[in-house]
Design a protein around this motif. Structure first.
Motif, PDB file in Angstrom:
ATOM      1  N   ARG A  56     -16.175  14.803  -7.326  1.00 44.82           N
ATOM      2  CA  ARG A  56     -15.574  14.348  -6.265  1.00 44.82           C
ATOM      3  C   ARG A  56     -16.158  13.173  -5.966  1.00 44.82           C
ATOM      4  NH1 ARG A  56     -16.083  19.041  -1.947  1.00 44.82           N
ATOM      5  NH2 ARG A  56     -18.252  18.476  -2.165  1.00 44.82           N
ATOM      6  N   THR A  57     -17.181  12.715  -6.082  1.00 38.49           N
ATOM      7  CA  THR A  57     -17.762  11.559  -5.608  1.00 38.49           C
ATOM      8  C   THR A  57     -18.127  10.831  -6.765  1.00 38.49           C
ATOM      9  OG1 THR A  57     -18.924  12.803  -3.651  1.00 38.49           O
ATOM     10  CG2 THR A  57     -19.644  10.574  -4.011  1.00 38.49           C
ATOM     11  N   LEU A  58     -17.157   9.471  -6.951  1.00 37.55           N
ATOM     12  CA  LEU A  58     -17.293   8.764  -8.146  1.00 37.55           C
ATOM     13  C   LEU A  58     -19.114   8.283  -8.175  1.00 37.55           C
ATOM     14  CD1 LEU A  58     -15.675   7.499 -10.456  1.00 37.55           C
ATOM     15  CD2 LEU A  58     -15.457   5.479  -9.043  1.00 37.55           C
ATOM     16  N   GLU A  59     -19.775   7.916  -7.084  1.00 41.02           N
ATOM     17  CA  GLU A  59     -21.026   7.288  -7.373  1.00 41.02           C
ATOM     18  C   GLU A  59     -21.662   8.251  -8.049  1.00 41.02           C
ATOM     19  OE1 GLU A  59     -21.502   4.299  -6.589  1.00 41.02           O
ATOM     20  OE2 GLU A  59     -23.597   4.608  -7.236  1.00 41.02           O
ATOM     21  N   LYS A  60     -21.781   9.564  -7.858  1.00 45.70           N
ATOM     22  CA  LYS A  60     -22.458  10.557  -8.706  1.00 45.70           C
ATOM     23  C   LYS A  60     -22.203  10.487 -10.252  1.00 45.70           C
ATOM     24  CE  LYS A  60     -23.537  13.376  -4.700  1.00 45.70           C
ATOM     25  NZ  LYS A  60     -23.569  14.681  -4.221  1.00 45.70           N
ATOM     26  N   CYS A  61     -21.097  10.193 -10.519  1.00 47.82           N
ATOM     27  CA  CYS A  61     -20.537  10.068 -11.869  1.00 47.82           C
ATOM     28  C   CYS A  61     -21.092   8.874 -12.303  1.00 47.82           C
ATOM     29  CB  CYS A  61     -19.192  10.155 -12.163  1.00 47.82           C
ATOM     30  SG  CYS A  61     -18.119  11.733 -11.395  1.00 47.82           S
ATOM     31  N   ARG A  62     -21.261   7.811 -11.720  1.00 46.54           N
ATOM     32  CA  ARG A  62     -21.574   6.549 -11.980  1.00 46.54           C
ATOM     33  C   ARG A  62     -23.231   6.555 -12.455  1.00 46.54           C
ATOM     34  NH1 ARG A  62     -19.400   2.990  -8.446  1.00 46.54           N
ATOM     35  NH2 ARG A  62     -17.303   2.940  -9.798  1.00 46.54           N
ATOM     36  N   LYS A  63     -23.890   7.374 -11.414  1.00 41.51           N
ATOM     37  CA  LYS A  63     -25.184   7.572 -11.825  1.00 41.51           C
ATOM     38  C   LYS A  63     -25.765   8.520 -13.000  1.00 41.51           C
ATOM     39  CE  LYS A  63     -29.565   8.626  -9.610  1.00 41.51           C
ATOM     40  NZ  LYS A  63     -30.200   9.036 -11.015  1.00 41.51           N
ATOM     41  N   VAL A  64     -25.026   9.487 -13.201  1.00 44.15           N
ATOM     42  CA  VAL A  64     -24.940  10.051 -14.437  1.00 44.15           C
ATOM     43  C   VAL A  64     -24.726   9.226 -15.704  1.00 44.15           C
ATOM     44  CG1 VAL A  64     -24.419  12.204 -15.760  1.00 44.15           C
ATOM     45  CG2 VAL A  64     -24.397  12.384 -13.564  1.00 44.15           C
ATOM     46  N   GLN A  65     -23.657   8.413 -15.575  1.00 42.35           N
ATOM     47  CA  GLN A  65     -23.174   7.692 -16.914  1.00 42.35           C
ATOM     48  C   GLN A  65     -24.420   6.712 -17.071  1.00 42.35           C
ATOM     49  OE1 GLN A  65     -20.398   4.684 -15.537  1.00 42.35           O
ATOM     50  NE2 GLN A  65     -19.187   5.061 -17.486  1.00 42.35           N
ATOM     51  N   GLN A  66     -25.191   6.105 -15.954  1.00 47.39           N
ATOM     52  CA  GLN A  66     -26.298   5.269 -16.394  1.00 47.39           C
ATOM     53  C   GLN A  66     -27.306   6.008 -17.049  1.00 47.39           C
ATOM     54  OE1 GLN A  66     -26.950   3.727 -12.495  1.00 47.39           O
ATOM     55  NE2 GLN A  66     -25.215   2.085 -12.565  1.00 47.39           N
ATOM     56  N   ASP A  67     -27.525   7.099 -16.808  1.00 44.07           N
ATOM     57  CA  ASP A  67     -28.581   7.767 -17.342  1.00 44.07           C
ATOM     58  C   ASP A  67     -28.370   8.617 -18.709  1.00 44.07           C
ATOM     59  OD1 ASP A  67     -29.970   7.778 -14.945  1.00 44.07           O
ATOM     60  OD2 ASP A  67     -30.001   9.673 -14.403  1.00 44.07           O
ATOM     61  N   CYS A  68     -27.207   8.395 -19.118  1.00 42.90           N
ATOM     62  CA  CYS A  68     -26.665   9.291 -20.363  1.00 42.90           C
ATOM     63  C   CYS A  68     -27.455   8.201 -21.622  1.00 42.90           C
ATOM     64  CB  CYS A  68     -25.206   9.329 -20.538  1.00 42.90           C
ATOM     65  SG  CYS A  68     -24.789  10.581 -19.726  1.00 42.90           S
ATOM     66  N   LYS A  69     -27.402   8.816 -22.628  1.00 40.85           N
ATOM     67  CA  LYS A  69     -28.256   8.052 -23.832  1.00 40.85           C
ATOM     68  C   LYS A  69     -27.206   7.235 -24.527  1.00 40.85           C
ATOM     69  CE  LYS A  69     -32.619   9.590 -24.143  1.00 40.85           C
ATOM     70  NZ  LYS A  69     -32.917  10.997 -23.127  1.00 40.85           N
ATOM     71  N   SER A  70     -25.969   7.819 -24.389  1.00 45.58           N
ATOM     72  CA  SER A  70     -24.666   7.087 -25.086  1.00 45.58           C
ATOM     73  C   SER A  70     -23.537   6.851 -23.999  1.00 45.58           C
ATOM     74  CB  SER A  70     -24.462   7.763 -26.518  1.00 45.58           C
ATOM     75  OG  SER A  70     -23.901   9.080 -26.058  1.00 45.58           O
ATOM     76  N   GLU A  71     -22.365   6.088 -24.447  1.00 46.78           N
ATOM     77  CA  GLU A  71     -21.664   5.876 -23.363  1.00 46.78           C
ATOM     78  C   GLU A  71     -20.527   7.257 -23.127  1.00 46.78           C
ATOM     79  OE1 GLU A  71     -19.216   2.199 -24.529  1.00 46.78           O
ATOM     80  OE2 GLU A  71     -17.741   3.140 -22.915  1.00 46.78           O
ATOM     81  N   ILE A  72     -20.245   7.196 -21.956  1.00 47.09           N
ATOM     82  CA  ILE A  72     -19.390   8.142 -21.357  1.00 47.09           C
ATOM     83  C   ILE A  72     -18.407   7.372 -20.445  1.00 47.09           C
ATOM     84  CG2 ILE A  72     -21.158  10.156 -21.758  1.00 47.09           C
ATOM     85  CD1 ILE A  72     -20.667  10.331 -18.476  1.00 47.09           C
ATOM     86  N   THR A  73     -17.318   8.035 -20.106  1.00 42.60           N
ATOM     87  CA  THR A  73     -16.550   7.558 -19.210  1.00 42.60           C
ATOM     88  C   THR A  73     -16.290   8.385 -18.005  1.00 42.60           C
ATOM     89  OG1 THR A  73     -14.472   8.358 -20.167  1.00 42.60           O
ATOM     90  CG2 THR A  73     -14.930   6.198 -20.876  1.00 42.60           C
ATOM     91  N   ILE A  74     -15.950   7.933 -16.798  1.00 41.34           N
ATOM     92  CA  ILE A  74     -16.065   8.679 -15.390  1.00 41.34           C
ATOM     93  C   ILE A  74     -14.776   8.595 -14.694  1.00 41.34           C
ATOM     94  CG2 ILE A  74     -18.760   8.754 -15.376  1.00 41.34           C
ATOM     95  CD1 ILE A  74     -18.457   6.283 -13.384  1.00 41.34           C
ATOM     96  N   SER A  75     -14.505   9.315 -13.701  1.00 42.04           N
ATOM     97  CA  SER A  75     -13.647   9.220 -12.813  1.00 42.04           C
ATOM     98  C   SER A  75     -13.870  10.205 -11.627  1.00 42.04           C
ATOM     99  CB  SER A  75     -12.124   9.150 -13.418  1.00 42.04           C
ATOM    100  OG  SER A  75     -12.049  10.571 -13.925  1.00 42.04           O
ATOM    101  N   GLN A  76     -12.970   9.383 -10.540  1.00 39.23           N
ATOM    102  CA  GLN A  76     -13.005  10.330  -9.322  1.00 39.23           C
ATOM    103  C   GLN A  76     -11.872  11.410  -9.275  1.00 39.23           C
ATOM    104  OE1 GLN A  76     -10.767  10.701  -6.418  1.00 39.23           O
ATOM    105  NE2 GLN A  76     -12.272  11.963  -5.402  1.00 39.23           N
ATOM    106  N   ILE A  77     -12.069  12.739  -8.944  1.00 41.20           N
ATOM    107  CA  ILE A  77     -11.061  14.016  -8.949  1.00 41.20           C
ATOM    108  C   ILE A  77     -11.455  14.793  -7.899  1.00 41.20           C
ATOM    109  CG2 ILE A  77     -12.361  15.347 -10.454  1.00 41.20           C
ATOM    110  CD1 ILE A  77      -9.215  15.989 -11.416  1.00 41.20           C
ATOM    111  N   ASP A  78     -10.272  15.176  -7.067  1.00 48.04           N
ATOM    112  CA  ASP A  78     -10.415  16.215  -6.193  1.00 48.04           C
ATOM    113  C   ASP A  78      -9.816  17.681  -6.998  1.00 48.04           C
ATOM    114  OD1 ASP A  78     -10.542  18.391  -4.554  1.00 48.04           O
ATOM    115  OD2 ASP A  78      -9.220  17.547  -2.891  1.00 48.04           O
TER     116      ASP A  78
END
Ligand code: NDP
Length: 404
Positions: A35-57
């Motif tokens: 729901r909150t893209l910012e939270k996805c972004r934080k997880v993305q930064q912490d991941c050891k390899s690349e993941i993609t993210i998006s916002q959704i309800d």
């Protein structure tokens, strides 16, 4: 089969994403939406390899369908809240995509932990040739798989199961819940219930307690609660006469909960505040620490197991099967606390079982209906080792003598 869509970037969802990103042989493509893209972004930064993210309800099935069509995952892992289970299952049906979650559906206006709504999808999932794996966290999840393993390897008939769940950790906050506060408080404040001789027996909330001896922790006061895995284990474990669920709560947790209940802060019906409709429990959630924020400086361990009594080759036998998980070690590994770690790692491993074809089938499955051994081998490699210990007559005396 190598692509995963994770919905929910909270405490447990972030563990799923980070652990998948450490196993690129299995998960070639990882997408995290929340729901909150910012939270996805934080997880993305912490991941050891690349993941993609998006916002959704994820309450909006059309949005979930659109995202599945864009990402084309082999499986959707639902790490949002139980309220989203049905809309995400509908999207999986529409796109013929496998589904996995860690908690059963709940309507927002009624705290009623029941599989009935999701079991009703059995025929539709079967007809589409896809599988829904329900309850693949720790409890439900790993605990249910311990019971399936016991049924397969240790017993002819399992007569009683006591699920014993201890968090002996200290997060240093006055009051915080280790998973989503709304779901946690709804679970703890509902009436207690256990199953005996074919009937459900209800008790007042937190009115029955006993001492349970937890591996690597010791004896701790534990309260009888109703927990959703009891409903499916009653169906899936043959010969069962009784199942109960016990959880520890600190005096401090109970003191705060009592006050919050007495002043009406745990209510889930709407009230008018300054002309605006609010749900007190949702407002309380906004004030409490996020479970994903607790990892830093969290000390101590969780010790969670299944205590099983039954018969093998005509003889009475008892076992405990358990895992002990250290908060600080989880924090060091992936900046998570042990309650989210023990939820997220099994969900990642369950998804891996489906992608590798080690769990397969058409329809809706609770995890204890699927092969336990490949799962247990993999979950041990990914951070949650398990121990099987035979119990003596004199062990767990208090537990065996209470309300049975
Ligand atoms: P959190 O509150 O930390 O995370 C939930 C996440 O879901 C949040 O990021 C939230 O977004 C997101 N979310 C909520 N609603 C929506 C929506 N409509 N659309 C998209 N995203 C949404 O909870 P936890 O991580 O602690 O718990 C996650 C799940 O795991 C729960 O269902 C819980 O019951 C289950 N669980 C299972 C356990 C087990 O052993 N089986 C143990 C512990 C938890 P936002 O940040 O914007 O609010």
């Amino acid at each position: 089969m190598d692509s995963i869509l994770i919905i929910g970037a909270g405490a447990a969802g972030s563990v799923v994403a980070k652990k998948c990103a450490m196993d690129r042989d299995t998960f070639k493509k990882i997408h995290l939406a929340s729901r909150t893209l910012e939270k996805c972004r934080k997880v993305q930064q912490d991941c050891k390899s690349e993941i993609t993210i998006s916002q959704i309800d994820a309450d909006d099935t059309a949005q979930v369908i659109k995202l599945i069509e864009e990402q084309n995952p082999d499986i959707v892992v639902n790490m949002a809240l139980p309220y989203q289970d049905i809309s995400i299952m509908d999207a999986c049906l529409a796109t013929k995509t496998h589904y996995l979650d860690t908690a059963n559906y709940e309507p927002k206006d009624e705290a009623k932990f029941s599989y009935k709504w999701q079991w009703a999808y059995q025929d539709r999932f079967r007809e589409k040739g896809i599988m829904a794996v329900l309850g693949c966290g720790f409890d439900p999840g790993v605990i249910s798989i311990y019971c399936a393993y016991a049924q397969q390897k240790l017993f002819d008939d399992i007569l009683t199961i006591d699920i014993v769940d201890c968090n002996d950790g200290n997060h240093g906050k006055a009051f915080a819940t280790n998973f989503n506060p709304e779901i946690n408080i709804r679970e703890v404040t509902q009436r207690g219930k256990y199953w005996k001789d074919g009937k459900w027996i209800e008790v007042d909330p937190l009115s029955v307690s006993c001492m349970v001896d937890y591996p690597e922790v010791g004896a701790r006061k534990s309260f009888l609660l109703y927990h959703e895995e009891e409903e499916s284990l009653v169906q899936n474990i043959r010969g069962l006469k009784q199942i109960r669920f016990w959880m520890t709560f600190s005096d401090n947790y109970i003191k705060h909960l009592e006050v919050l209940q007495n002043v009406g802060m745990t209510r889930i019906d709407p009230v008018i505040h300054n002309g605006v409709e609010i749900i007190p429990l949702q407002f309380l959630k906004t004030l409490l620490p996020e479970p994903s924020s607790l990892a830093e400086n969290y000390t101590g361990k969780t010790s969670i197991g299944a205590i099983l009594r039954g018969v093998k080759d005509g003889k009475k036998v008892s076992y405990i099967i358990y895992n002990v998980c250290d908060h600080a070690e989880c924090s060091q590994e992936i900046n998570s606390q042990a309650v989210s770690y023990t939820t997220g790692v099994p969900a990642m491993v369950g998804a891996k079982m489906v992608l590798k074809g080690l769990w397969s089938g058409k329809g809706v499955f609770n995890v204890e209906e699927l092969p336990p051994v490949p799962f247990l081998e993999e979950v041990a490699k990914r951070g949650l080792p398990w121990t099987v210990k035979e119990l003596k007559e004199s062990d767990q005396k208090d537990l065996f003598s209470v309300v049975s």
